[in-house]
Design a protein around this motif. Structure first.
Motif, PDB file in Angstrom:
ATOM      1  N   PRO A  19      -1.767  -8.496  11.035  1.00 49.57           N
ATOM      2  CA  PRO A  19      -1.613  -6.823  11.362  1.00 49.57           C
ATOM      3  C   PRO A  19      -2.348  -6.414  12.626  1.00 49.57           C
ATOM      4  O   PRO A  19      -3.627  -6.477  12.700  1.00 49.57           O
ATOM      5  CB  PRO A  19      -1.639  -6.039  10.024  1.00 49.57           C
ATOM      6  N   THR A  30      -2.508  -1.561   9.967  1.00 52.00           N
ATOM      7  CA  THR A  30      -2.176  -1.422   8.489  1.00 52.00           C
ATOM      8  C   THR A  30      -2.091  -0.050   8.153  1.00 52.00           C
ATOM      9  O   THR A  30      -1.916   0.348   6.903  1.00 52.00           O
ATOM     10  CB  THR A  30      -3.024  -2.095   7.359  1.00 52.00           C
ATOM     11  N   PRO A  86       1.723  -3.451   7.166  1.00 57.25           N
ATOM     12  CA  PRO A  86       0.390  -4.338   6.694  1.00 57.25           C
ATOM     13  C   PRO A  86       0.756  -5.660   6.387  1.00 57.25           C
ATOM     14  O   PRO A  86      -0.155  -6.321   5.733  1.00 57.25           O
ATOM     15  CB  PRO A  86       0.010  -3.484   5.509  1.00 57.25           C
TER      16      PRO A  86
END
Lengths: 202, 202
Positions: free
Chosen positions: B185, B8, B174
């Motif tokens: 993710p 992310t 993300p």
């Protein structure tokens, strides 16, 4: 009210939210590079990559919307009398493109046409990726793109409804070295369909 | 030298002309949003629409080049150990995207990751369309796009050679509400392959 876009030139109009604007291929076989900007902040513009994310299509279907780089609807595609071949993949032609194609001096381009018309409205912006109406760039199964001549017929048109107040720019693409316009650029027309808004001619 | 891009998050590196940079999907099934900017003027950036015009493909083949919005080569695709599904059609995710997907508060996004890393280098730019490595968006014959889970395997990688000095940014996407990352993710890695240039970690 009708505004002619002479071959190889561009024109800009201001379109109010709810108003319809039509681009007509007067002689047939001519690509138009269309750009749209939020009237209240021209840094917000119609975005091809955000539109594809919104519609999950290479090009919106009739009834679907083009969105901006802030993901706000800006134009709805409301009518299309053409064979429906349009492009949302290819950058506007520009001086670098013509230099690469071997043109030693000046050549008109859609990027210059956009810049000149925006400057005429007192506006300066980078060139977004255009909506290339009547441009035929089919995608093969292996991802290859072909550059084919436009197959729109005389007086074929594509009509948009503004989803916000916007500046709408059309360049009658000057490309005569690649066959997309049949090597012979011709004029387009812009029609504002309810006449509520003046035309800013540049 | 290896730089981990945590799940992310994003990271930026400066890459010299001729140097190679590799993006590795450490656990498999993870999309990376890649951006590249000319080091001497970050207003010049890798452009999807200009790259398609240069290569006549939806995504360059190994040996082909990504070009900037000034049509100058910036990255060459030199190696790809993955199944070869990458995307050059879809905008970076951003706060507006997650709001539209129903997220009420903060959600990490590739656009924010880019902005934060560029700010860390003292740079501010609008978000260009990314190169979405390991992202699987097939195009049907009728132009419809599908959003499928990534099929890259653990340690699959894609390698670029810089064609100019550039700032190279990778965001480990993300997105966990659309299935492109399998709703989970995971991290990526950036490898600078000859070590001639330091890494700017943000």
């Amino acid at each position: 009210m009708r505004l002619i876009v002479p071959a190889t030139e561009g024109r800009a109009v201001k379109v109010r939210s709810g108003q319809r604007v039509r681009v007509t291929d007067l002689e047939g076989g001519q690509v138009g590079d269309v750009f749209a900007f939020a009237a209240d902040d021209v840094n917000e513009h119609l975005s091809a990559s955000h539109t594809r994310a919104a519609t999950s299509r290479l090009f919106p279907a009739v009834g679907e919307q083009f969105v901006t780089d802030r993901r706000r609807p800006i134009l709805t595609l409301v009518e299309d009398t053409s064979p429906g071949r349009h492009d949302l993949l290819i950058a506007a032609c520009d001086p670098a493109r013509y230099r690469a194609l071997g043109v030693p001096g000046f050549h008109a381009s859609c990027a210059d046409n956009l810049a000149r018309n925006m400057a005429g409205l007192g506006l300066a912006i980078p060139t977004p990726q255009p909506v290339n109406v009547f441009m035929r760039i089919p995608v093969a199964d292996d991802g290859r793109l072909s550059w084919l001549n436009s197959i729109s017929r005389p007086n074929d048109s594509i009509t948009f409804e503004a989803a916000m107040d916007c500046v709408f720019v059309v360049s009658a693409c000057p490309q005569d070295l690649v066959g997309i316009n049949g090597h012979e650029p011709t004029p387009l027309a812009i029609d504002l369909l309810d006449g509520r808004q003046g035309v800013s001619e540049q």
